[in-house]
Write an enzyme that holds these catalytic residues in place. Structure first.
Site, PDB file in Angstrom:
ATOM      1  N   GLY A  30      28.662  36.130  15.814  1.00 40.75           N
ATOM      2  CA  GLY A  30      27.498  35.402  16.296  1.00 40.75           C
ATOM      3  C   GLY A  30      26.700  34.694  15.221  1.00 40.75           C
ATOM      4  N   TYR A  40      12.880  45.008  24.170  1.00 41.92           N
ATOM      5  CA  TYR A  40      13.423  44.067  23.188  1.00 41.92           C
ATOM      6  C   TYR A  40      12.326  43.160  22.634  1.00 41.92           C
ATOM      7  CZ  TYR A  40      16.249  40.185  21.362  1.00 41.92           C
ATOM      8  OH  TYR A  40      16.796  39.211  20.568  1.00 41.92           O
ATOM      9  N   GLY A 100      24.366  42.342  10.179  1.00 43.82           N
ATOM     10  CA  GLY A 100      24.887  41.848  11.448  1.00 43.82           C
ATOM     11  C   GLY A 100      25.729  40.605  11.248  1.00 43.82           C
TER      12      GLY A 100
END
Length: 249
Positions: free
Chosen positions: A17, A150, A13
């Protein structure tokens, strides 16, 4: 000297971010970095920011074949991994009655299966004495409206850190958990909030945090660097909450 001189780090990832900020900071501290992500355009943009000490691999951490191909390339390029940061994750906020099967499966596939496969398949390349950082969330212990699935995925990540710190102690590999609070990253824009309401949403969220604002990706990168470097050599199995106090008081 940098805190990660001559280290090889893999960061999932890493195209935007928190992951991008971690990759950038690790390179500044002397590491060679491999970032992964699902979008080639984002990876290309990230490489332009990080510089020549980074390479990128496009793939989905929830797909075993992609993870295996990632480590084949890392092995050919570097021959080892010293630091692994399992950061890739997704979020689909929804109240319990509205959660779809697709939303449920996608969050568990990437946030749980992805973290598991990313770590398990790295072990043959991971150096004895290395460091693993699993990115969870304060949602694993603090109930947040619309985050039930989540939160469950991030609780699994926290549990992995405890178990793997024990499982890998014979190799001197430290495993720690990094749990962000709200951070100003592109993921906020993917939560289904209308563009015209986003500024007000971020302002209201910031007012809930004791330090009075959202976190910055660079602050999470500093925390990840601590867990990845010898500065935390006597630390394993912990949950480092970088949340501006939101989950603490």
């Amino acid at each position: 000297m940098g805190k990660l001189d001559d280290k090889v780090a893999v960061i999932t990832g890493g195209g935007s971010g928190i992951g991008l900020a971690i990759a950038r900071r690790f390179v500044e501290e002397g590491a060679q970095v491999v970032i992964t992500g699902r979008r080639q355009e984002a990876l290309n943009d990230a490489l332009a920011i990080i510089g020549s000490r980074a390479t990128a691999f496009r793939g989905d951490v929830s797909r075993r074949d992609d993870v295996e191909r990632l480590y084949e390339q890392v092995g050919q390029l570097h021959g080892r991994i010293d630091v692994l940061v399992a950061n890739a994750g997704v979020i689909h906020p929804a109240p319990l009655e509205s959660v779809t099967e697709e939303q449920y499966e996608r969050q568990f596939d990437i946030n749980v299966r992805g973290v598991f496969q990313t770590t398990q398949k790295a072990l043959p390349l991971l150096s004895d004495g290395g460091a693993i950082v699993l990115v969870s969330s304060i949602a694993h212990f603090k109930a947040l409206e619309g985050h039930c699935v989540y939160a469950a995925t991030k609780a699994a990540v926290r549990s992995f850190a405890r178990s793997w710190a024990h499982d890998l102690k014979h190799r001197g590999i430290r495993v720690n958990c990094l749990s962000p609070g709200p951070v100003k990253t592109p993921i906020i824009g993917k939560m289904g909030i209308p563009d015209e309401s986003l500024e007000a949403f971020e302002k209201g969220l910031g007012e809930m945090i004791p330090v009075g604002r959202l976190g910055r990706p660079e602050e999470l990168a500093a925390a990840a660097l601590f867990l990845a470097s010898n500065e935390s050599s006597f630390i394993t199995g912990i949950d480092l909450c970088t949340d501006g106090g939101l989950g603490q008081i």
